[in-house]
Design an enzyme around this catalytic site. Structure first.
Site, PDB file in Angstrom:
ATOM      1  N   ASP A 191      -8.240   6.491  36.262  1.00 51.01           N
ATOM      2  CA  ASP A 191      -9.144   6.960  35.867  1.00 51.01           C
ATOM      3  C   ASP A 191      -9.420   6.170  34.405  1.00 51.01           C
ATOM      4  O   ASP A 191      -9.274   5.963  33.053  1.00 51.01           O
ATOM      5  CB  ASP A 191      -8.607   7.963  34.486  1.00 51.01           C
ATOM      6  CG  ASP A 191      -7.331   7.364  34.134  1.00 51.01           C
ATOM      7  OD1 ASP A 191      -6.789   8.058  33.041  1.00 51.01           O
ATOM      8  OD2 ASP A 191      -6.671   6.703  34.702  1.00 51.01           O
TER       9      ASP A 191
ATOM     10  N   HIS B 195       1.617  -0.548  32.791  1.00 52.68           N
ATOM     11  CA  HIS B 195       0.927   0.304  33.847  1.00 52.68           C
ATOM     12  C   HIS B 195       0.511   0.346  34.866  1.00 52.68           C
ATOM     13  O   HIS B 195       1.605  -0.343  35.639  1.00 52.68           O
ATOM     14  CB  HIS B 195       1.042   1.511  32.954  1.00 52.68           C
ATOM     15  CG  HIS B 195       1.552   1.866  31.165  1.00 52.68           C
ATOM     16  ND1 HIS B 195       2.925   2.206  31.966  1.00 52.68           N
ATOM     17  CD2 HIS B 195       0.493   2.186  30.719  1.00 52.68           C
ATOM     18  CE1 HIS B 195       3.159   2.636  30.038  1.00 52.68           C
ATOM     19  NE2 HIS B 195       1.773   2.239  29.290  1.00 52.68           N
TER      20      HIS B 195
HETATM   21  O1  RIB Z   1       0.728   6.889  30.396  1.00 57.25           O
HETATM   22  C1  RIB Z   1      -0.043   5.677  31.123  1.00 57.25           C
HETATM   23  C2  RIB Z   1      -1.057   6.205  32.129  1.00 57.25           C
HETATM   24  O2  RIB Z   1      -1.209   6.976  31.703  1.00 57.25           O
HETATM   25  C3  RIB Z   1      -1.442   4.632  32.339  1.00 57.25           C
HETATM   26  O3  RIB Z   1      -2.474   5.123  33.974  1.00 57.25           O
HETATM   27  C4  RIB Z   1      -3.376   5.099  32.220  1.00 57.25           C
HETATM   28  O4  RIB Z   1      -3.960   4.878  32.483  1.00 57.25           O
HETATM   29  C5  RIB Z   1      -3.086   6.478  31.633  1.00 57.25           C
HETATM   30  O5  RIB Z   1      -3.899   6.958  32.716  1.00 57.25           O
HETATM   31 CA    CA Z   2      -4.857   5.396  34.534  1.00 58.63          CA
END
Ligand code: RIB
Ligand code: CA
Length: 317
Positions: free
Chosen positions: A10, A240
């Site tokens: 996303d 992340h």
């Molecule tokens: O909590 C972090 C996640 O949520 C990551 O994948 C960020 O891109 C959002 O999608």
């Molecule tokens: Ca993400």
């Protein structure tokens, strides 16, 4: 032989870092990018994925996936984290490339059946596409090589509620289905990703490589880094999504514990990932006959950041 991967994404700034890292990793064969709502709408996610393919000069197909969660009411997009456009509101030009006609879910099913035992699924957003694929084709559970997902929080607080991480609460019913399916799964959650910070200085060093990819990533990450400065009081951003690519490239960067996973699907703790370490039996139902999955609890952050910086600044094309 290269590792075949499908990135379900996303994009999203940290998704963009992960996708460029994957494109720049000769060990990986990116079969496709499948897109999902989350940081932005699925339409914007698909456009952003096409932009990342164009920017990197790779021939990787992009598929549009699910627009809404399987049953909860859709959450607002995380535009306050990634910008309205998902790339920090930098008004990046529309990509020339076109989406595949095939939808994301049928692409995932088709590829896992075509390459049994070889495809690693790397979900970086809400797990709706993955759950829909399991629903439509339960046989893929025994054909997937591994699911390496960014999401969840085991022994640390959530980032959208005191207990819930964004990808999981984005579609908790899908997440519970994915976490309890009988396939090899690694959960890379906030326990490790919140401990790996890409600093402003590192981002400036990466931008200094002057590649098209890195100039873009620097521009797109300013808004994202500012969000972290304002809300978390740090000078940098949490790594992340790239942590999943790092795990596939070198699992020794992480320490994992095995156990069973469930996800809370309603109420005040909706989106909480609950981890039952080992095989202990419980008096209450809900924990029997669940597969043992892996949860990442520790990470060598310095080694991960060094790998990320090296990959981002060394394009293959
Ligand atoms: O909590 C972090 C996640 O949520 C990551 O994948 C960020 O891109 C959002 O999608
Ligand atoms: Ca993400």
């Amino acid at each position: 032989m290269k590792t075949k991967i499908i990135i379900d994404t996303d994009p999203g700034v940290d998704d963009a870092l992960a996708i460029v890292m994957a494109f720049n990793s000769p060990e990986l064969e990116v079969l496709g990018l499948t897109t999902v709502f989350g940081n932005v709408s699925v339409e914007q996610a698909a456009t952003n994925a096409l932009s990342l393919v164009e920017l990197s000069g790779v021939d990787v197909p992009v598929y549009k996936g699910e627009a809404v969660p399987v049953s909860r009411t859709p959450a607002p997009y995380a535009d306050f984290v990634h910008g309205d456009d998902g790339f920090g509101n930098i008004n990046w030009p529309a990509p020339k490339g076109k989406l595949q006609d095939q939808d994301a879910v049928s692409f995932i099913i088709e590829q896992v059946r075509k390459y049994p035992g070889e495809v690693t699924l790397i979900p970086l957003g809400p797990l709706t596409n993955i759950a829909r694929a399991l629903e439509q084709a339960p046989d893929i559970a025994e054909k997937v090589k591994e699911v390496v997902l960014m999401g969840g929080a085991t022994y640390v607080p959530g980032n959208v509620t005191p207990v819930a991480e964004a990808n999981i609460i984005g579609d908790p019913h899908a997440a519970d289905k994915v976490m309890t399916a009988k396939w090899p799964l690694v959960m890379i959650g906030l326990d490790v990703t919140s401990k790996v910070l890409l600093t402003h200085e590192a981002m400036d060093r990466i931008a200094g490589s002057n590649t098209e990819q890195c100039k873009f990533l620097k521009k797109a990450s300013d808004f994202y880094i500012e969000f972290y400065r304002q809300t978390v009081g740090i000078s940098g951003c949490m790594v992340h999504d790239p942590s999943c690519i790092a795990y596939v490239l070198d699992p020794s960067l992480f320490k994992t514990q095995s156990g069973r996973l469930r996800v809370v699907t309603e109420g005040i703790t909706m989106g909480q990932t609950t981890f039952a370490p080992g095989t202990r039996k419980y008096a209450y139902p809900g924990w029997e006959d669940l597969p043992m999955q892996k949860v990442c609890l520790e990470v060598d952050g310095d080694r991960l950041l060094a790998m990320l910086e090296k990959r981002l600044t060394t394009p293959l094309h």
